[in-house]
Write an enzyme that holds these catalytic residues in place. Structure first.
Site, mmCIF file in Angstrom:
data_model
loop_
_atom_site.group_PDB
_atom_site.id
_atom_site.type_symbol
_atom_site.label_atom_id
_atom_site.label_comp_id
_atom_site.label_asym_id
_atom_site.label_seq_id
_atom_site.Cartn_x
_atom_site.Cartn_y
_atom_site.Cartn_z
ATOM 1 N N ARG A 1 6.805 3.140 -5.615
ATOM 2 C CA ARG A 1 7.884 2.702 -4.271
ATOM 3 C C ARG A 1 7.358 1.084 -3.751
ATOM 4 N NH1 ARG A 1 7.773 7.837 -5.025
ATOM 5 N NH2 ARG A 1 5.846 7.625 -5.840
ATOM 6 N N THR A 2 5.818 0.809 -4.289
ATOM 7 C CA THR A 2 5.665 -0.505 -2.704
ATOM 8 C C THR A 2 5.947 -1.553 -4.046
ATOM 9 O OG1 THR A 2 3.762 0.657 -1.998
ATOM 10 C CG2 THR A 2 3.850 -1.300 -1.723
ATOM 11 N N LYS B 1 -7.325 -10.448 -20.329
ATOM 12 C CA LYS B 1 -8.416 -11.726 -21.359
ATOM 13 C C LYS B 1 -9.573 -12.030 -20.801
ATOM 14 C CE LYS B 1 -4.434 -13.794 -22.031
ATOM 15 N NZ LYS B 1 -3.147 -14.843 -22.647
ATOM 16 N N ARG C 1 -1.999 -5.644 -5.075
ATOM 17 C CA ARG C 1 -2.243 -4.378 -5.292
ATOM 18 C C ARG C 1 -3.359 -4.652 -6.128
ATOM 19 N NH1 ARG C 1 0.655 1.407 -5.626
ATOM 20 N NH2 ARG C 1 0.965 0.672 -3.437
ATOM 21 N N HIS D 1 -3.941 0.329 3.008
ATOM 22 C CA HIS D 1 -2.594 0.516 2.257
ATOM 23 C C HIS D 1 -1.656 0.269 4.252
ATOM 24 C CE1 HIS D 1 1.016 -0.005 -0.041
ATOM 25 N NE2 HIS D 1 0.993 1.622 -0.664
HETATM 26 N N1 CP Z 1 3.119 4.973 -1.711
HETATM 27 C C1 CP Z 1 2.629 3.948 -2.591
HETATM 28 O O1 CP Z 1 1.889 3.233 -2.453
HETATM 29 O O2 CP Z 1 3.422 4.337 -3.628
HETATM 30 P P1 CP Z 1 3.212 3.600 -4.799
HETATM 31 O O3 CP Z 1 1.798 3.761 -5.585
HETATM 32 O O4 CP Z 1 4.422 4.101 -5.835
HETATM 33 O O5 CP Z 1 3.615 2.797 -4.349
#
Ligand code: CP
Length: 295
Positions: free
Chosen positions: A48-49, A77, A98, A126
């Protein structure tokens, strides 16, 4: 505006909600983002993100480049996060990161030539998920103040929960938490705890479920558990037996992906909002890109 953590105030949130609502109405508003390049640099898996940020940039008229996971970049590496960010930020105008390291986004911002957006850092934060969570609540109830909210799951390692609780500090809400004892929430929030975590005479989550406006479910974050921590038996889930004990207007949320904490039999229930919540992520992330870039 920076989105490195979830320390945003109510004014910031209201502006974001307004922008996101405008994009939901007209997703193709031109904002001057043509030729902007958004880089997604993800050292951990995501559906999603990453894809909603990329879709948001494309909808705004810009372009994307991506490192979809650490195995497909020079981290494999031995390159440091700092060097990767220094490099990728020279090719892009905004970088969505991320990483498994708590505080990674703030560290990256020190080395970046462009704004960083935190798309999840370890079990700490998050923020964009929490913003879209609140947008979803605001959209449904037309308010956030006065709501009663149950947050259930792995509250120790769940990063969405930490960011959501930070943002909820802006509002007058009653929060109940429910988790296995070993995965209890850490930190100083004003919350009430269910019996699963602290034993009776606290009420069990099943009782609180009947009273809340929002049930926010999260999965066990097994990938972050210390070595030796084993699979917990299912301890609380929403399923066909308890979903209709909820208030008529209550909603069920989940940042997704889910495991067993919401049974698929609930998906068609009118209270199930988790896929709409994921869709709201597109509009919220369009708004955030626009605001971070000052478009
Ligand atoms: N909610 C969320 O962060 O989903 P993903 O890990 O799929 O990005």
């Amino acid at each position: 505006m920076q989105i490195l953590d979830s320390h945003l105030n109510r004014d910031h949130l209201e502006v974001i909600f307004k922008e996101a609502a405008a994009f939901e109405k007209s997703p193709y508003i031109v904002t001057g983002a043509q030729r902007i390049i958004l880089a997604t640099v993800f050292y951990e898996p995501s559906t999603r993100t990453r894809l909603s940020f990329e879709a948001a940039m494309l909808r705004l008229g810009g372009n994307t480049i991506s490192i979809p996971d650490a195995k497909h970049c020079s981290a494999e590496k031995g390159e440091t996060l700092e060097d990767t960010v220094r490099t990728v930020s020279q090719y892009s105008d905004i970088l969505v990161l991320r990483h498994s390291l708590p505080g990674a986004a703030k560290l990256a911002q020190e080395f970046s030539e462009c704004p960083i957006i935190n798309a999840g850092d370890g079990s700490k934060e998050h923020p964009t998920q929490a913003i879209l969570d609140l947008f979803t609540i605001q959209k449904h109830f037309k308010k956030i103040d006065g709501l009663k909210i149950l947050i259930s799951g792995d509250l120790m390692f769940g990063r969405t929960v930490h960011s959501l609780l930070n943002l909820l500090e802006n509002y007058e809400v009653e929060i109940w938490v429910d988790s296995p004892k070993e995965l209890k929430l850490r930190g100083n929030w004003t919350i009430h705890e269910c019996a699963t975590t602290v034993g009776s005479p606290h009420p069990p989550a099943a009782e609180i479920l009947k009273q809340v406006d929002v049930a926010y479910m999260t999965r066990m974050q097994k990938e972050r558990w210390p070595v030796g921590m084993t699979q917990k038996p299912p301890y609380f889930s929403i399923n066909k037996n308890n979903v209709d004990t909820m208030k008529e207007d209550a909603i069920i949320m989940h940042p997704l992906p889910r495991n067993d904490e919401i049974n698929i039999s609930v998906d068609k229930n009118k209270r199930a909002k988790y896929f709409e919540q994921a869709k709201n992520g597109l509009y919220v992330r369009m708004a955030l890109i626009k605001m971070v870039l000052g478009l």
